[in-house]
Write a protein that holds these residues in place. Sequence first.
Motif, PDB file in Angstrom:
ATOM      1  N   GLY A  10       0.799  -1.221   0.000  1.00  0.00           N
ATOM      2  CA  GLY A  10       0.000   0.000   0.000  1.00  0.00           C
ATOM      3  C   GLY A  10       0.831   1.270   0.000  1.00  0.00           C
ATOM      4  O   GLY A  10       2.021   1.255   0.325  1.00  0.00           O
ATOM      5  N   ASN A  11       0.173   2.360  -0.384  1.00  0.00           N
ATOM      6  CA  ASN A  11       0.783   3.694  -0.401  1.00  0.00           C
ATOM      7  C   ASN A  11       0.095   4.559   0.650  1.00  0.00           C
ATOM      8  O   ASN A  11      -0.921   5.196   0.368  1.00  0.00           O
ATOM      9  N   PHE A  12       0.633   4.559   1.856  1.00  0.00           N
ATOM     10  CA  PHE A  12       0.066   5.315   2.965  1.00  0.00           C
ATOM     11  C   PHE A  12       1.065   6.379   3.402  1.00  0.00           C
ATOM     12  O   PHE A  12       2.272   6.135   3.423  1.00  0.00           O
ATOM     13  N   THR A  13       0.564   7.538   3.788  1.00  0.00           N
ATOM     14  CA  THR A  13       1.428   8.613   4.265  1.00  0.00           C
ATOM     15  C   THR A  13       1.952   8.326   5.660  1.00  0.00           C
ATOM     16  O   THR A  13       3.123   8.526   5.947  1.00  0.00           O
ATOM     17  N   THR A  14       1.068   7.840   6.539  1.00  0.00           N
ATOM     18  CA  THR A  14       1.444   7.607   7.929  1.00  0.00           C
ATOM     19  C   THR A  14       1.061   6.200   8.361  1.00  0.00           C
ATOM     20  O   THR A  14      -0.111   5.817   8.286  1.00  0.00           O
ATOM     21  N   VAL A  15       2.045   5.440   8.823  1.00  0.00           N
ATOM     22  CA  VAL A  15       1.833   4.103   9.375  1.00  0.00           C
ATOM     23  C   VAL A  15       2.638   4.001  10.663  1.00  0.00           C
ATOM     24  O   VAL A  15       3.844   4.281  10.666  1.00  0.00           O
ATOM     25  N   VAL A  16       1.967   3.639  11.745  1.00  0.00           N
ATOM     26  CA  VAL A  16       2.611   3.510  13.056  1.00  0.00           C
ATOM     27  C   VAL A  16       2.094   2.254  13.750  1.00  0.00           C
ATOM     28  O   VAL A  16       1.104   1.656  13.321  1.00  0.00           O
ATOM     29  N   ALA A  17       2.743   1.873  14.837  1.00  0.00           N
ATOM     30  CA  ALA A  17       2.248   0.760  15.640  1.00  0.00           C
ATOM     31  C   ALA A  17       0.882   1.156  16.212  1.00  0.00           C
ATOM     32  O   ALA A  17       0.733   2.244  16.780  1.00  0.00           O
ATOM     33  N   ALA A  18      -0.100   0.293  16.052  1.00  0.00           N
ATOM     34  CA  ALA A  18      -1.470   0.614  16.501  1.00  0.00           C
ATOM     35  C   ALA A  18      -1.537   0.887  17.996  1.00  0.00           C
ATOM     36  O   ALA A  18      -2.311   1.743  18.438  1.00  0.00           O
ATOM     37  N   LEU A  19      -0.725   0.192  18.779  1.00  0.00           N
ATOM     38  CA  LEU A  19      -0.739   0.411  20.225  1.00  0.00           C
ATOM     39  C   LEU A  19      -0.309   1.834  20.599  1.00  0.00           C
ATOM     40  O   LEU A  19      -0.611   2.294  21.699  1.00  0.00           O
ATOM     41  N   GLU A  20       0.359   2.535  19.698  1.00  0.00           N
ATOM     42  CA  GLU A  20       0.797   3.913  19.964  1.00  0.00           C
ATOM     43  C   GLU A  20      -0.292   4.939  19.689  1.00  0.00           C
ATOM     44  O   GLU A  20      -0.156   6.101  20.080  1.00  0.00           O
ATOM     45  N   VAL A  21      -1.352   4.537  18.989  1.00  0.00           N
ATOM     46  CA  VAL A  21      -2.396   5.496  18.606  1.00  0.00           C
ATOM     47  C   VAL A  21      -3.783   5.007  18.998  1.00  0.00           C
ATOM     48  O   VAL A  21      -4.751   5.200  18.265  1.00  0.00           O
ATOM     49  N   CYS A  22      -3.887   4.406  20.162  1.00  0.00           N
ATOM     50  CA  CYS A  22      -5.176   3.855  20.598  1.00  0.00           C
ATOM     51  C   CYS A  22      -6.280   4.900  20.628  1.00  0.00           C
ATOM     52  O   CYS A  22      -7.448   4.568  20.435  1.00  0.00           O
ATOM     53  N   ASP A  23      -5.939   6.174  20.816  1.00  0.00           N
ATOM     54  CA  ASP A  23      -6.957   7.234  20.821  1.00  0.00           C
ATOM     55  C   ASP A  23      -7.582   7.428  19.437  1.00  0.00           C
ATOM     56  O   ASP A  23      -8.661   8.003  19.327  1.00  0.00           O
ATOM     57  N   ASP A  24      -6.916   6.964  18.386  1.00  0.00           N
ATOM     58  CA  ASP A  24      -7.444   7.082  17.032  1.00  0.00           C
ATOM     59  C   ASP A  24      -8.332   5.901  16.641  1.00  0.00           C
ATOM     60  O   ASP A  24      -8.888   5.884  15.549  1.00  0.00           O
ATOM     61  N   LEU A  25      -8.444   4.926  17.519  1.00  0.00           N
ATOM     62  CA  LEU A  25      -9.226   3.714  17.248  1.00  0.00           C
ATOM     63  C   LEU A  25     -10.553   3.781  17.987  1.00  0.00           C
ATOM     64  O   LEU A  25     -10.684   4.490  18.990  1.00  0.00           O
ATOM     65  N   ALA A  26     -11.525   3.017  17.513  1.00  0.00           N
ATOM     66  CA  ALA A  26     -12.779   2.880  18.264  1.00  0.00           C
ATOM     67  C   ALA A  26     -12.438   2.262  19.625  1.00  0.00           C
ATOM     68  O   ALA A  26     -11.513   1.442  19.735  1.00  0.00           O
ATOM     69  N   ALA A  27     -13.149   2.645  20.658  1.00  0.00           N
ATOM     70  CA  ALA A  27     -12.852   2.194  22.021  1.00  0.00           C
ATOM     71  C   ALA A  27     -12.740   0.669  22.148  1.00  0.00           C
ATOM     72  O   ALA A  27     -11.790   0.174  22.768  1.00  0.00           O
ATOM     73  N   PRO A  28     -13.671  -0.130  21.574  1.00  0.00           N
ATOM     74  CA  PRO A  28     -13.527  -1.580  21.731  1.00  0.00           C
ATOM     75  C   PRO A  28     -12.265  -2.133  21.064  1.00  0.00           C
ATOM     76  O   PRO A  28     -11.683  -3.102  21.527  1.00  0.00           O
ATOM     77  N   VAL A  29     -11.832  -1.485  19.987  1.00  0.00           N
ATOM     78  CA  VAL A  29     -10.620  -1.923  19.279  1.00  0.00           C
ATOM     79  C   VAL A  29      -9.392  -1.612  20.131  1.00  0.00           C
ATOM     80  O   VAL A  29      -8.517  -2.468  20.324  1.00  0.00           O
ATOM     81  N   ALA A  30      -9.325  -0.396  20.651  1.00  0.00           N
ATOM     82  CA  ALA A  30      -8.203  -0.015  21.512  1.00  0.00           C
ATOM     83  C   ALA A  30      -8.127  -0.917  22.737  1.00  0.00           C
ATOM     84  O   ALA A  30      -7.040  -1.392  23.097  1.00  0.00           O
ATOM     85  N   ASP A  31      -9.268  -1.175  23.365  1.00  0.00           N
ATOM     86  CA  ASP A  31      -9.292  -2.049  24.541  1.00  0.00           C
ATOM     87  C   ASP A  31      -8.810  -3.453  24.191  1.00  0.00           C
ATOM     88  O   ASP A  31      -8.051  -4.062  24.948  1.00  0.00           O
ATOM     89  N   ALA A  32      -9.255  -3.970  23.059  1.00  0.00           N
ATOM     90  CA  ALA A  32      -8.856  -5.319  22.642  1.00  0.00           C
ATOM     91  C   ALA A  32      -7.346  -5.396  22.412  1.00  0.00           C
ATOM     92  O   ALA A  32      -6.699  -6.372  22.831  1.00  0.00           O
ATOM     93  N   LEU A  33      -6.787  -4.387  21.760  1.00  0.00           N
ATOM     94  CA  LEU A  33      -5.340  -4.396  21.521  1.00  0.00           C
ATOM     95  C   LEU A  33      -4.555  -4.325  22.832  1.00  0.00           C
ATOM     96  O   LEU A  33      -3.589  -5.063  23.029  1.00  0.00           O
ATOM     97  N   LYS A  34      -4.970  -3.433  23.715  1.00  0.00           N
ATOM     98  CA  LYS A  34      -4.262  -3.264  24.993  1.00  0.00           C
ATOM     99  C   LYS A  34      -4.338  -4.521  25.858  1.00  0.00           C
ATOM    100  O   LYS A  34      -3.414  -4.804  26.621  1.00  0.00           O
ATOM    101  N   ASN A  35      -5.435  -5.260  25.754  1.00  0.00           N
ATOM    102  CA  ASN A  35      -5.655  -6.414  26.639  1.00  0.00           C
ATOM    103  C   ASN A  35      -5.510  -7.764  25.943  1.00  0.00           C
ATOM    104  O   ASN A  35      -5.833  -8.792  26.554  1.00  0.00           O
ATOM    105  N   TRP A  36      -5.037  -7.783  24.719  1.00  0.00           N
ATOM    106  CA  TRP A  36      -4.880  -9.036  23.970  1.00  0.00           C
ATOM    107  C   TRP A  36      -3.842  -9.892  24.677  1.00  0.00           C
ATOM    108  O   TRP A  36      -2.712  -9.468  24.893  1.00  0.00           O
ATOM    109  N   ASP A  37      -4.222 -11.095  25.054  1.00  0.00           N
ATOM    110  CA  ASP A  37      -3.304 -11.958  25.798  1.00  0.00           C
ATOM    111  C   ASP A  37      -2.178 -12.520  24.928  1.00  0.00           C
ATOM    112  O   ASP A  37      -1.211 -13.063  25.437  1.00  0.00           O
ATOM    113  N   VAL A  38      -2.266 -12.362  23.622  1.00  0.00           N
ATOM    114  CA  VAL A  38      -1.195 -12.759  22.712  1.00  0.00           C
ATOM    115  C   VAL A  38      -0.430 -11.472  22.371  1.00  0.00           C
ATOM    116  O   VAL A  38      -0.698 -10.816  21.373  1.00  0.00           O
ATOM    117  N   ARG A  39       0.512 -11.093  23.249  1.00  0.00           N
ATOM    118  CA  ARG A  39       1.216  -9.807  23.112  1.00  0.00           C
ATOM    119  C   ARG A  39       1.910  -9.656  21.767  1.00  0.00           C
ATOM    120  O   ARG A  39       1.923  -8.585  21.183  1.00  0.00           O
TER     121      ARG A  39
END
Length: 187
Positions: A10-39
Amino acid sequence: MSEPLHPPFGNFTTVVAALEVCDDLAAPVADALKNWDVREAAESVLYADTDPGKADTAVFCEYYAVPPELSANCVVVAAKRGGEVTLAACLALADTRVDVNRAVRTHLGARKASFAPMDTAVELTGMEYGGITPVGLPGSWPLLMDEAVAAAPYVLVGSGRRRGKLILPGWALARLPGAEVLAGLAG
Protein backbone atom coordinates in the motif's frame (compact mmCIF):
# COMPACT_ATOMS: atom_id res chain seq x y z
CA MET A 1 5.34 8.47 18.96
CA SER A 2 8.07 6.54 17.20
CA GLU A 3 9.27 6.80 13.62
CA PRO A 4 6.72 6.05 10.88
CA LEU A 5 6.84 2.41 9.81
CA HIS A 6 6.92 0.93 6.32
CA PRO A 7 3.86 -1.23 5.65
CA PRO A 8 4.18 -4.53 3.75
CA PHE A 9 1.94 -3.11 0.99
CA GLY A 10 0.00 0.00 0.00
CA ASN A 11 0.78 3.69 -0.40
CA PHE A 12 0.07 5.32 2.96
CA THR A 13 1.43 8.61 4.26
CA THR A 14 1.44 7.61 7.93
CA VAL A 15 1.83 4.10 9.37
CA VAL A 16 2.61 3.51 13.06
CA ALA A 17 2.25 0.76 15.64
CA ALA A 18 -1.47 0.61 16.50
CA LEU A 19 -0.74 0.41 20.22
CA GLU A 20 0.80 3.91 19.96
CA VAL A 21 -2.40 5.50 18.61
CA CYS A 22 -5.18 3.85 20.60
CA ASP A 23 -6.96 7.23 20.82
CA ASP A 24 -7.44 7.08 17.03
CA LEU A 25 -9.23 3.71 17.25
CA ALA A 26 -12.78 2.88 18.26
CA ALA A 27 -12.85 2.19 22.02
CA PRO A 28 -13.53 -1.58 21.73
CA VAL A 29 -10.62 -1.92 19.28
CA ALA A 30 -8.20 -0.01 21.51
CA ASP A 31 -9.29 -2.05 24.54
CA ALA A 32 -8.86 -5.32 22.64
CA LEU A 33 -5.34 -4.40 21.52
CA LYS A 34 -4.26 -3.26 24.99
CA ASN A 35 -5.65 -6.41 26.64
CA TRP A 36 -4.88 -9.04 23.97
CA ASP A 37 -3.30 -11.96 25.80
CA VAL A 38 -1.19 -12.76 22.71
CA ARG A 39 1.22 -9.81 23.11
CA GLU A 40 3.21 -10.65 19.98
CA ALA A 41 -0.01 -10.41 17.98
CA ALA A 42 -1.03 -7.08 19.55
CA GLU A 43 2.42 -5.64 18.93
CA SER A 44 2.35 -6.74 15.27
CA VAL A 45 -0.67 -4.55 14.43
CA LEU A 46 0.02 -1.46 12.33
CA TYR A 47 -2.27 1.55 11.96
CA ALA A 48 -2.45 3.34 8.60
CA ASP A 49 -4.03 6.77 8.69
CA THR A 50 -6.47 7.01 5.75
CA ASP A 51 -9.15 9.29 4.35
CA PRO A 52 -12.62 8.30 5.67
CA GLY A 53 -14.14 9.39 2.36
CA LYS A 54 -12.26 6.56 0.68
CA ALA A 55 -13.19 3.80 3.15
CA ASP A 56 -15.31 1.71 0.77
CA THR A 57 -13.28 -1.32 -0.28
CA ALA A 58 -13.01 -0.86 -4.06
CA VAL A 59 -12.24 2.87 -3.83
CA PHE A 60 -9.82 2.30 -0.95
CA CYS A 61 -7.88 -0.48 -2.66
CA GLU A 62 -7.45 1.55 -5.84
CA TYR A 63 -6.54 4.83 -4.12
CA TYR A 64 -4.04 3.30 -1.66
CA ALA A 65 -2.70 0.59 -4.03
CA VAL A 66 -3.81 -2.26 -1.77
CA PRO A 67 -4.41 -5.57 -3.58
CA PRO A 68 -7.97 -6.77 -2.79
CA GLU A 69 -6.53 -10.20 -1.94
CA LEU A 70 -4.70 -8.53 0.99
CA SER A 71 -7.71 -6.57 2.22
CA ALA A 72 -10.39 -8.28 4.30
CA ASN A 73 -13.98 -7.29 5.00
CA CYS A 74 -15.64 -8.00 8.33
CA VAL A 75 -19.41 -8.44 8.16
CA VAL A 76 -21.91 -9.10 10.94
CA VAL A 77 -24.36 -11.93 10.38
CA ALA A 78 -27.60 -12.78 12.21
CA ALA A 79 -28.33 -16.51 12.26
CA LYS A 80 -31.82 -17.63 13.31
CA ARG A 81 -33.16 -20.94 14.54
CA GLY A 82 -36.62 -20.90 16.06
CA GLY A 83 -36.88 -17.72 18.09
CA GLU A 84 -33.16 -17.58 18.86
CA VAL A 85 -30.79 -15.20 17.03
CA THR A 86 -27.04 -15.71 17.08
CA LEU A 87 -24.81 -12.88 15.96
CA ALA A 88 -21.43 -13.65 14.47
CA ALA A 89 -18.76 -11.82 12.51
CA CYS A 90 -17.34 -13.19 9.28
CA LEU A 91 -13.98 -12.22 7.83
CA ALA A 92 -13.10 -12.85 4.19
CA LEU A 93 -10.70 -11.37 1.67
CA ALA A 94 -12.12 -8.49 -0.37
CA ASP A 95 -11.85 -10.41 -3.64
CA THR A 96 -14.25 -13.07 -2.29
CA ARG A 97 -17.76 -13.19 -0.81
CA VAL A 98 -18.88 -14.82 2.43
CA ASP A 99 -21.21 -17.76 1.77
CA VAL A 100 -23.88 -16.71 4.25
CA ASN A 101 -26.65 -18.94 2.93
CA ARG A 102 -24.72 -22.21 3.08
CA ALA A 103 -21.39 -22.09 4.94
CA VAL A 104 -22.35 -19.65 7.72
CA ARG A 105 -25.88 -20.99 8.20
CA THR A 106 -24.65 -24.59 8.36
CA HIS A 107 -21.72 -23.84 10.69
CA LEU A 108 -23.96 -21.95 13.12
CA GLY A 109 -26.72 -24.58 12.95
CA ALA A 110 -29.29 -22.03 11.83
CA ARG A 111 -32.34 -22.35 9.61
CA LYS A 112 -31.73 -18.87 8.19
CA ALA A 113 -28.75 -16.52 8.11
CA SER A 114 -28.48 -13.02 6.71
CA PHE A 115 -26.43 -9.89 7.12
CA ALA A 116 -27.38 -8.12 10.34
CA PRO A 117 -29.02 -4.70 9.97
CA MET A 118 -26.43 -1.90 9.86
CA ASP A 119 -27.86 -0.19 12.96
CA THR A 120 -27.61 -3.44 14.94
CA ALA A 121 -24.02 -4.08 13.82
CA VAL A 122 -22.92 -0.53 14.67
CA GLU A 123 -24.67 -0.42 18.03
CA LEU A 124 -23.50 -3.81 19.27
CA THR A 125 -19.89 -3.50 18.09
CA GLY A 126 -19.37 0.11 19.16
CA MET A 127 -17.75 0.68 15.76
CA GLU A 128 -18.58 2.86 12.77
CA TYR A 129 -20.27 1.54 9.66
CA GLY A 130 -17.56 0.98 7.07
CA GLY A 131 -14.93 0.42 9.75
CA ILE A 132 -16.13 -2.72 11.55
CA THR A 133 -13.15 -4.89 12.32
CA PRO A 134 -12.60 -8.32 13.86
CA VAL A 135 -10.42 -6.73 16.56
CA GLY A 136 -12.61 -5.84 19.55
CA LEU A 137 -15.82 -7.64 18.69
CA PRO A 138 -18.24 -8.57 21.50
CA GLY A 139 -16.75 -11.51 23.42
CA SER A 140 -19.77 -13.77 22.96
CA TRP A 141 -19.65 -13.63 19.17
CA PRO A 142 -17.92 -16.24 17.07
CA LEU A 143 -15.51 -14.83 14.49
CA LEU A 144 -15.76 -17.04 11.42
CA MET A 145 -12.66 -16.51 9.29
CA ASP A 146 -11.99 -17.87 5.84
CA GLU A 147 -8.79 -19.92 5.79
CA ALA A 148 -7.30 -17.64 3.12
CA VAL A 149 -7.31 -14.75 5.62
CA ALA A 150 -5.42 -16.75 8.23
CA ALA A 151 -2.92 -17.92 5.59
CA ALA A 152 -2.14 -14.42 4.28
CA PRO A 153 1.21 -12.95 5.36
CA TYR A 154 -0.49 -9.61 6.10
CA VAL A 155 -4.09 -8.43 5.85
CA LEU A 156 -5.68 -4.98 5.99
CA VAL A 157 -8.89 -4.64 8.06
CA GLY A 158 -10.91 -1.79 9.53
CA SER A 159 -9.91 0.16 12.64
CA GLY A 160 -13.39 0.45 14.10
CA ARG A 161 -13.72 3.86 12.47
CA ARG A 162 -14.00 4.89 8.83
CA ARG A 163 -10.73 6.78 9.22
CA GLY A 164 -7.72 4.50 9.40
CA LYS A 165 -7.06 0.82 8.81
CA LEU A 166 -5.18 -1.92 10.63
CA ILE A 167 -2.57 -4.15 8.99
CA LEU A 168 -1.64 -7.37 10.73
CA PRO A 169 -0.45 -10.89 9.96
CA GLY A 170 -3.04 -13.51 9.10
CA TRP A 171 -1.77 -15.72 11.93
CA ALA A 172 -2.53 -12.91 14.39
CA LEU A 173 -6.11 -12.60 13.14
CA ALA A 174 -6.51 -16.34 13.67
CA ARG A 175 -5.50 -15.83 17.32
CA LEU A 176 -8.26 -13.31 18.05
CA PRO A 177 -10.75 -14.31 20.75
CA GLY A 178 -13.57 -16.40 19.29
CA ALA A 179 -11.79 -16.95 15.96
CA GLU A 180 -12.67 -20.08 14.02
CA VAL A 181 -10.77 -20.63 10.77
CA LEU A 182 -12.99 -22.33 8.21
CA ALA A 183 -12.38 -23.81 4.79
CA GLY A 184 -14.96 -22.68 2.24
CA LEU A 185 -16.39 -19.77 4.22
CA ALA A 186 -15.89 -17.53 1.19
CA GLY A 187 -15.42 -18.02 -2.50
